[in-house]
Design an enzyme around this catalytic site. Structure first.
Site, PDB file in Angstrom:
ATOM      1  N   THR A  71       0.829  -1.201   0.000  1.00  0.00           N
ATOM      2  CA  THR A  71       0.000   0.000   0.000  1.00  0.00           C
ATOM      3  C   THR A  71       0.865   1.254   0.000  1.00  0.00           C
ATOM      4  O   THR A  71       0.579   2.223  -0.713  1.00  0.00           O
ATOM      5  CB  THR A  71      -0.946   0.005   1.213  1.00  0.00           C
ATOM      6  OG1 THR A  71      -1.827  -1.116   1.114  1.00  0.00           O
ATOM      7  CG2 THR A  71      -1.763   1.283   1.270  1.00  0.00           C
ATOM      8  N   SER A 108       4.325  -7.483  -1.502  1.00  0.00           N
ATOM      9  CA  SER A 108       4.076  -7.552  -0.064  1.00  0.00           C
ATOM     10  C   SER A 108       4.662  -8.837   0.494  1.00  0.00           C
ATOM     11  O   SER A 108       4.408  -9.925  -0.028  1.00  0.00           O
ATOM     12  CB  SER A 108       2.565  -7.501   0.209  1.00  0.00           C
ATOM     13  OG  SER A 108       2.303  -7.507   1.580  1.00  0.00           O
ATOM     14  N   ALA A 109       5.432  -8.715   1.568  1.00  0.00           N
ATOM     15  CA  ALA A 109       6.122  -9.869   2.136  1.00  0.00           C
ATOM     16  C   ALA A 109       5.166 -10.913   2.682  1.00  0.00           C
ATOM     17  O   ALA A 109       5.365 -12.115   2.495  1.00  0.00           O
ATOM     18  CB  ALA A 109       7.073  -9.412   3.240  1.00  0.00           C
ATOM     19  N   CYS A 136      -8.439  -6.659   3.173  1.00  0.00           N
ATOM     20  CA  CYS A 136      -8.377  -5.223   3.439  1.00  0.00           C
ATOM     21  C   CYS A 136      -9.764  -4.635   3.639  1.00  0.00           C
ATOM     22  O   CYS A 136      -9.910  -3.489   4.060  1.00  0.00           O
ATOM     23  CB  CYS A 136      -7.671  -4.506   2.294  1.00  0.00           C
ATOM     24  SG  CYS A 136      -5.995  -5.113   2.018  1.00  0.00           S
TER      25      CYS A 136
END
Length: 368
Positions: free
Chosen positions: A76, A179-180, A306
């Protein structure tokens, strides 16, 4: 007894993947490194070595140069670059893109947008709700969306990275976000990729870290876990583990379709992520299904994590042309390399049992 043999079953990998052992080990090791990666002494160089190793590991996952990786706190944050001056003066957004792209954009790609140079197209390569993989189209005038054109591409590869082969240069991406925690790394670590030779205005300005593209002392522990997870994810991908996951997804859909033939499966005729099944039973609200499955010991989702806690129809399914009832009746089951066939069949059994109870109640005459 809930789940499988009294144990809960996790089937929400698109929301977040379980932390990989390799990531946990790398983070533990990094915790003992005291230095600031911007410091020039031995302790600082040790921390910098961890960061640069992880940078190379993440770059290998998406086949780009390590110098093109900018570590951030999340995908994000990486998407927030779209709010800053880019080579494009407007941002066009793909219809089913993740909310993080929509939230940081100036305009959407309405059909009447003028054609011209300078636009940036924000595009989700693999949709986190349906698993559908869509690649943007390009012609001689640039990237195409509706009747608009864009000369630059910001590609969201959060769900695709580590699950399908991915080379950012082949995709034509000028920028991308990762994103990890979607691939077994820690939460709170992400990356922005910036194609070599492209200048950007940083989202965060300050001390000039990340080659001046993202200020703030690097999260060495999180970055170490990100790099280890990226390396492990690439290893699993090359070993064909996701082919087995795709077979499990197909077993699940076959197990549900026979006793519940009115089930709508989204994207079966399209290229999809190997682990994602999104389906709807019109009239049976998605959040109700999620709660019933949770009580039965199974973690699934009614859409993007989300949007958790928000009772609303799926914007993605509406954008695909489905009606409000269908869009509000969908759930997503997402698998991973450690998912077993026994877990899939246990979930199917629990869902079918809940479906039959609902049908029985619906067919019971009201008392006079």
């Amino acid at each position: 007894m809930t789940g499988l043999n009294g144990h809960r079953v996790y089937l929400d990998w698109n929301a977040t993947a379980p932390l990989r052992p390799e990531a946990r080990a790398a983070m533990r090791e990094a915790m003992d490194v005291v230095g600031n990666p911007s410091s020039v002494h031995a302790e600082g160089r040790a921390a910098r070595k961890i960061v640069e190793r992880a940078r190379a590991q993440v770059a290998d996952l998406v086949s780009c140069e390590p110098s093109e990786i900018v570590f951030t706190s999340s995908a994000t944050e990486a998407a927030a670059l779209l709010r800053n001056p880019l080579p494009g003066y407007d941002v066009l957004v793909e219809d089913t893109a993740h909310d993080c792209l929509w939230a940081h954009t100036a305009i959407s790609a309405w059909p009447d947008r003028p054609k011209g140079p300078g636009h940036t197209l924000a595009w989700g390569l693999a949709n986190g709700e349906t698993g559908i993989v869509r690649r943007p189209e390009r012609d001689a005038d640039g990237w195409v969306h509706g009747h608009a054109r864009a000369n630059w591409l910001f590609l969201d590869v959060v769900q695709a990275a580590g699950r399908i082969p991915l080379t950012l240069s082949d995709e034509g991406a000028d920028f991308s976000c990762l994103s990890a925690h979607k691939l077994g790394g820690p939460k709170g670590a992400g990356a922005l990729t910036v194609r070599g030779g492209v200048d950007i205005t940083p989202v965060l300005a300050g001390g000039g870290q990340e080659s001046g593209r993202r200020a703030g002392t690097e999260n060495v522990i999180g970055i170490a876990g990100f790099g280890a997870a990226a390396e492990a994810a690439l290893r699993d991908l090359e070993a064909g583990l996701w082919d087995r996951v795709a077979r499990l997804r197909n077993i699940l859909e076959e197990a549900l379709a026979e006793p519940a033939p009115e089930t709508i499966f989204f994207g079966q005729e399209s290229p999809r992520l190997p682990n994602t099944s999104c389906f709807a039973m019109p009239g049976w609200r998605g959040e109700t299904q999620v709660m019933q499955m949770d009580l039965a010991g199974f973690a699934v989702s009614a859409g993007s994590a989300c949007s958790s806690g928000k009772v609303r129809e799926s914007r993605v399914l509406r954008a695909m042309g489905h009606d409000a009832e269908t869009a509000s009746s969908a759930i997503r089951v997402s698998l991973g390399p450690t998912t077993t066939e026994a877990e899939i069949r246990a979930f199917a059994k629990a869902w079918i049992a809940a479906y039959k109870k609902r049908r029985a109640r619906a067919n019971t005459p009201l008392p006079v």
